[in-house]
Design a protein around this motif. Structure first.
Motif, PDB file in Angstrom:
ATOM      1  N   THR A 100      41.432  54.684  30.919  1.00 18.30           N
ATOM      2  CA  THR A 100      40.305  54.078  30.207  1.00 18.30           C
ATOM      3  C   THR A 100      39.644  52.968  31.008  1.00 18.30           C
ATOM      4  O   THR A 100      38.437  52.768  30.915  1.00 18.30           O
ATOM      5  CB  THR A 100      40.758  53.511  28.850  1.00 18.30           C
ATOM      6  OG1 THR A 100      41.817  52.552  29.064  1.00 18.30           O
ATOM      7  CG2 THR A 100      41.242  54.628  27.922  1.00 18.30           C
ATOM      8  N   HIS A 101      40.446  52.235  31.813  1.00 18.72           N
ATOM      9  CA  HIS A 101      39.886  51.174  32.647  1.00 18.72           C
ATOM     10  C   HIS A 101      40.896  50.779  33.720  1.00 18.72           C
ATOM     11  O   HIS A 101      41.995  51.326  33.775  1.00 18.72           O
ATOM     12  CB  HIS A 101      39.437  49.976  31.811  1.00 18.72           C
ATOM     13  CG  HIS A 101      40.513  49.282  31.023  1.00 18.72           C
ATOM     14  ND1 HIS A 101      41.173  49.862  29.979  1.00 18.72           N
ATOM     15  CD2 HIS A 101      41.026  48.023  31.124  1.00 18.72           C
ATOM     16  CE1 HIS A 101      42.055  49.009  29.464  1.00 18.72           C
ATOM     17  NE2 HIS A 101      41.992  47.886  30.154  1.00 18.72           N
ATOM     18  N   HIS A 106      46.984  50.286  32.402  1.00 17.71           N
ATOM     19  CA  HIS A 106      46.276  51.522  32.084  1.00 17.71           C
ATOM     20  C   HIS A 106      46.143  52.450  33.301  1.00 17.71           C
ATOM     21  O   HIS A 106      45.887  53.641  33.141  1.00 17.71           O
ATOM     22  CB  HIS A 106      44.893  51.201  31.534  1.00 17.71           C
ATOM     23  CG  HIS A 106      44.943  50.392  30.279  1.00 17.71           C
ATOM     24  ND1 HIS A 106      44.794  50.941  29.012  1.00 17.71           N
ATOM     25  CD2 HIS A 106      45.166  49.067  30.078  1.00 17.71           C
ATOM     26  CE1 HIS A 106      44.920  49.990  28.103  1.00 17.71           C
ATOM     27  NE2 HIS A 106      45.151  48.844  28.725  1.00 17.71           N
ATOM     28  N   GLU A 127      34.922  51.513  37.072  1.00 14.79           N
ATOM     29  CA  GLU A 127      36.336  51.170  36.969  1.00 14.79           C
ATOM     30  C   GLU A 127      37.105  51.660  38.193  1.00 14.79           C
ATOM     31  O   GLU A 127      37.944  50.940  38.743  1.00 14.79           O
ATOM     32  CB  GLU A 127      36.932  51.757  35.686  1.00 14.79           C
ATOM     33  CG  GLU A 127      36.283  51.263  34.405  1.00 14.79           C
ATOM     34  CD  GLU A 127      36.502  49.792  34.125  1.00 14.79           C
ATOM     35  OE1 GLU A 127      37.607  49.281  34.410  1.00 14.79           O
ATOM     36  OE2 GLU A 127      35.568  49.135  33.622  1.00 14.79           O
ATOM     37  N   THR A 207      36.302  44.816  30.715  1.00 15.80           N
ATOM     38  CA  THR A 207      36.070  45.334  32.063  1.00 15.80           C
ATOM     39  C   THR A 207      34.652  45.900  32.089  1.00 15.80           C
ATOM     40  O   THR A 207      34.013  46.030  31.043  1.00 15.80           O
ATOM     41  CB  THR A 207      37.098  46.428  32.450  1.00 15.80           C
ATOM     42  OG1 THR A 207      36.979  47.523  31.547  1.00 15.80           O
ATOM     43  CG2 THR A 207      38.517  45.883  32.468  1.00 15.80           C
ATOM     44  N   HIS A 210      34.453  50.335  30.495  1.00 13.25           N
ATOM     45  CA  HIS A 210      35.655  50.772  29.792  1.00 13.25           C
ATOM     46  C   HIS A 210      35.324  52.014  28.961  1.00 13.25           C
ATOM     47  O   HIS A 210      34.420  51.999  28.128  1.00 13.25           O
ATOM     48  CB  HIS A 210      36.142  49.633  28.897  1.00 13.25           C
ATOM     49  CG  HIS A 210      37.382  49.925  28.113  1.00 13.25           C
ATOM     50  ND1 HIS A 210      37.466  50.937  27.193  1.00 13.25           N
ATOM     51  CD2 HIS A 210      38.589  49.308  28.091  1.00 13.25           C
ATOM     52  CE1 HIS A 210      38.665  50.940  26.647  1.00 13.25           C
ATOM     53  NE2 HIS A 210      39.360  49.958  27.174  1.00 13.25           N
ATOM     54  N   GLN A 226      39.325  48.085  24.171  1.00 12.68           N
ATOM     55  CA  GLN A 226      38.010  47.668  23.682  1.00 12.68           C
ATOM     56  C   GLN A 226      38.052  47.208  22.227  1.00 12.68           C
ATOM     57  O   GLN A 226      37.284  46.342  21.826  1.00 12.68           O
ATOM     58  CB  GLN A 226      37.000  48.803  23.852  1.00 12.68           C
ATOM     59  CG  GLN A 226      35.535  48.373  23.775  1.00 12.68           C
ATOM     60  CD  GLN A 226      35.116  47.484  24.941  1.00 12.68           C
ATOM     61  OE1 GLN A 226      35.587  47.674  26.054  1.00 12.68           O
ATOM     62  NE2 GLN A 226      34.229  46.538  24.684  1.00 12.68           N
TER      63      GLN A 226
END
Length: 357
Positions: A100-101, A106, A127, A207, A210, A226
């Motif tokens: 996701t980021h 992650h 990212e 970020t 994201h 998020q």
């Protein structure tokens, strides 16, 4: 997929602060997979930090598995993954891994998992490139820009000397070598994974790009960091972009996410799955705006450095481990006020900036 070694979730959920937690405080044990919705499995990975876990998601793609997020490259996390992969690969291959980021919890095991499974690596462009930039930035001493950023925030001479001693580039030690290629996803893209169609919804502030995944028909949202149910994601200004306004990006993202249905089951990276997306977005928005209002009134009394705002923003002592995040978050609130014309700063060479309303 057949669930193995699962304790039973409670019969009824619980409600707190306007949010509904369908499973209450229950969570799967490390290495166990719990099916939160048809073809969507929850893996709760322990981590050796104060934030002691991350929620990872495994999606049944019919002829393959898709993994969402990875945890850090700690031996304990790898051990859990080895057991999980043995179960998954006994049925079908892992075809795709989505991060996701770029934060290490992650992304940290993305390269390791892709090499073990041959999975396609999927991420948003900003990212991926941010991670690549940080991985390449290892030095014996911090760059002058970082030293100057910390000095302008109010670091003492002793703290600046400690920065020099610690070196630079700790991100690289928290990430296994990244895959050399990736597949880009962007806001509005749709990923068909098995019977579900996941729409990419991008948020910013925590970020730059994201990725959240939303299954509109199935009323599910994989939210990453998020939208978290109990804690607030860190929103920071960093030394690479000292004039950024990430809190503005974060608040704008909250407004965009309000367009999503409120009946989604939100699957966050930390904490417990919950209903009540709009309520939580309102709480996140109100929290930051309350801090901005307190900070503006605090700066009306007399000029302050960024580090002198900690007492009003955090209400407690900040230890050395949290210092970088605290400075970044304080700067994010100050920069928002500055961009809004509600605060100004006095810059003096070789000294901390002074902020005033």
């Amino acid at each position: 997929m057949t669930e193995t070694s699962l304790s039973q979730p409670p019969d009824r959920g619980e409600t707190r602060r306007g949010l509904h937690y369908p499973l209450g405080r229950w969570h799967p044990e490390p290495g166990d997979l719990h099916e939160v919705a048809s073809g969507v499995f929850w893996l709760r990975m322990p981590m050796p930090f104060s934030l002691d876990h991350i929620n990872l998601w495994i999606l049944d793609g019919g002829d393959h598995w898709t993994l969402v997020d990875t945890a850090i490259p700690a031996s304990s996390c790898k051990d859990v993954w080895r057991g999980v992969l043995a179960k998954l690969l006994a049925e079908k291959p892992v075809g795709r891994l989505i991060s996701t980021h770029y934060h290490p919890d992650h992304l940290g095991l993305a390269g390791w998992l892709c090499r073990k499974t041959g999975a396609e690596f999927v991420m948003t462009r900003t990212e991926y490139l941010t991670a690549r930039m940080l991985l390449g930035d290892r030095r014996e001493e911090p760059p002058e820009a970082a030293m100057r950023f910390s000095e302008k925030a109010g670091y003492s001479r002793a703290q600046l000397d400690k920065m020099r001693e610690d070196g630079w580039g700790r991100f690289a030690s928290a990430i296994s070598p990244l895959p050399d290629e990736y597949t880009r996803i962007a806001d509005g893209d749709v990923l068909t994974i098995g019977a579900r169609r996941w729409r990419v919804v991008v948020g910013s502030g925590h970020t730059p790009e994201h990725a959240c995944l939303v299954d509109d028909a199935g009323t599910l949202m994989i939210a990453g960091d998020q939208v978290l149910p109990r804690i607030t994601s860190n929103v920071s200004v960093h030394q690479t972009e000292p004039m950024a306004n990430p809190l503005g990006d974060w608040l704008d993202s909250i407004e965009r996410l309000r367009a999503l249905p409120n009946d989604l089951l939100v699957l966050p990276a930390h904490g417990f799955p919950f209903h009540g997306l709009h309520e939580r977005l309102s709480q996140l928005d109100a929290d930051h705006r309350h801090k901005l209002d307190m900070l503006r009134r605090y700066l009306a009394d007399r000029p302050r450095t960024a580090m002198q705002t900690f007492e009003i923003l955090f209400g407690r002592q900040i230890d050395d481990r949290e210092m970088g995040m605290a400075v970044g978050e304080a700067m994010a609130h100050l920069r928002w006020l500055e961009d809004a014309g509600l605060a100004s700063r006095t810059v003096k060479r070789g000294a901390a900036d002074l902020w005033q309303a």
